[in-house]
Scaffold this motif. Structure first.
Motif, short mmCIF file in Angstrom:
data_model
loop_
_atom_site.label_atom_id
_atom_site.label_comp_id
_atom_site.label_asym_id
_atom_site.label_seq_id
_atom_site.Cartn_x
_atom_site.Cartn_y
_atom_site.Cartn_z
N UNK A 51 -9.05 -28.88 -15.22
CA UNK A 51 -9.27 -27.75 -14.30
C UNK A 51 -8.58 -26.45 -14.70
N UNK A 52 -8.23 -26.31 -15.97
CA UNK A 52 -7.57 -25.10 -16.46
C UNK A 52 -8.26 -24.69 -17.76
N UNK A 53 -8.39 -23.39 -17.99
CA UNK A 53 -9.00 -22.91 -19.22
C UNK A 53 -8.11 -23.26 -20.42
N UNK A 54 -8.65 -23.31 -21.63
CA UNK A 54 -7.82 -23.59 -22.80
C UNK A 54 -6.69 -22.56 -22.93
N UNK A 55 -5.54 -23.02 -23.37
CA UNK A 55 -4.38 -22.15 -23.52
C UNK A 55 -3.96 -22.15 -24.98
N UNK A 56 -3.96 -20.97 -25.59
CA UNK A 56 -3.49 -20.82 -26.95
C UNK A 56 -1.96 -20.91 -26.94
N UNK A 57 -1.40 -21.69 -27.86
CA UNK A 57 0.05 -21.89 -27.88
C UNK A 57 0.70 -21.08 -29.00
N UNK A 58 0.35 -21.40 -30.23
CA UNK A 58 0.96 -20.70 -31.35
C UNK A 58 0.09 -20.77 -32.58
N UNK A 59 0.42 -19.92 -33.53
CA UNK A 59 -0.25 -19.91 -34.83
C UNK A 59 0.83 -20.03 -35.89
N UNK A 72 6.87 -17.34 -23.36
CA UNK A 72 7.41 -18.48 -22.59
C UNK A 72 7.25 -19.79 -23.36
N UNK A 73 6.39 -19.82 -24.37
CA UNK A 73 6.18 -21.03 -25.17
C UNK A 73 7.26 -21.23 -26.24
N UNK A 74 8.05 -20.22 -26.51
CA UNK A 74 9.03 -20.27 -27.61
C UNK A 74 10.05 -21.40 -27.43
N UNK A 75 10.47 -21.67 -26.20
CA UNK A 75 11.44 -22.74 -25.96
C UNK A 75 10.79 -24.11 -25.80
N UNK A 76 9.51 -24.14 -25.48
CA UNK A 76 8.80 -25.40 -25.24
C UNK A 76 8.23 -25.99 -26.52
N UNK A 77 7.66 -25.14 -27.36
CA UNK A 77 6.96 -25.60 -28.57
C UNK A 77 7.65 -25.09 -29.82
N UNK A 78 7.65 -25.93 -30.86
CA UNK A 78 8.25 -25.57 -32.13
C UNK A 78 7.28 -25.94 -33.24
#
Length: 119
Positions: A51-59, A72-78
């Motif tokens: 129920x949520x649109x695709x979310x781009x995280x990182x390249x 906000x993704x910097x601390x969540x994803x590496x």
């Protein structure tokens, strides 16, 4: 460009069947590493949740620092080595189906990796 890419992803992913999705069980509170099947230097990671649109995280760029689509993704994803995505301290909000894209003239989208909690 980001809007165009998201639109293309929606059309592509929403039209696929779930046959190309691998389930991966995770323990909440732990970190998990997802590997892009293309083993390329550059990759784009995104997630689709119900129920949520695709979310781009990182390249990733290989030799350069990863570019985050939202700070906000910097601390969540590496970024891991060889186009890996590390999800730090997995929570219920991180559950979903993750994809990587091999950029280029002919975009290649990986099979999905669906994260679910261990029972």
């Amino acid at each position: 460009m980001k809007t165009l890419l998201l639109s293309l992803l929606c059309v592509f992913v929403c039209s696929q069947h779930t046959e190309g999705v691998t389930d991966q069980q995770v323990t909440l509170g732990q970190s998990v590493t997802l590997a892009c099947e293309f083993k390329c230097k550059a990759a784009i990671w995104f997630v689709i949740k119900p129920s949520v649109r695709p979310v781009m995280i990182l390249r990733t760029f290989g030799s350069e620092e990863a570019e985050y689509y939202d700070e906000k993704f910097r601390n969540k994803y590496t970024e891991g080595s060889r186009s890996q995505l590390i999800i730090n301290t997995v929570t219920v909000d991180d559950l979903g189906t993750y994809y990587c894209i091999k950029p280029g003239w002919a975009l290649q989208i990986s099979d999905g990796m669906r994260l679910d909690t261990e029972v």
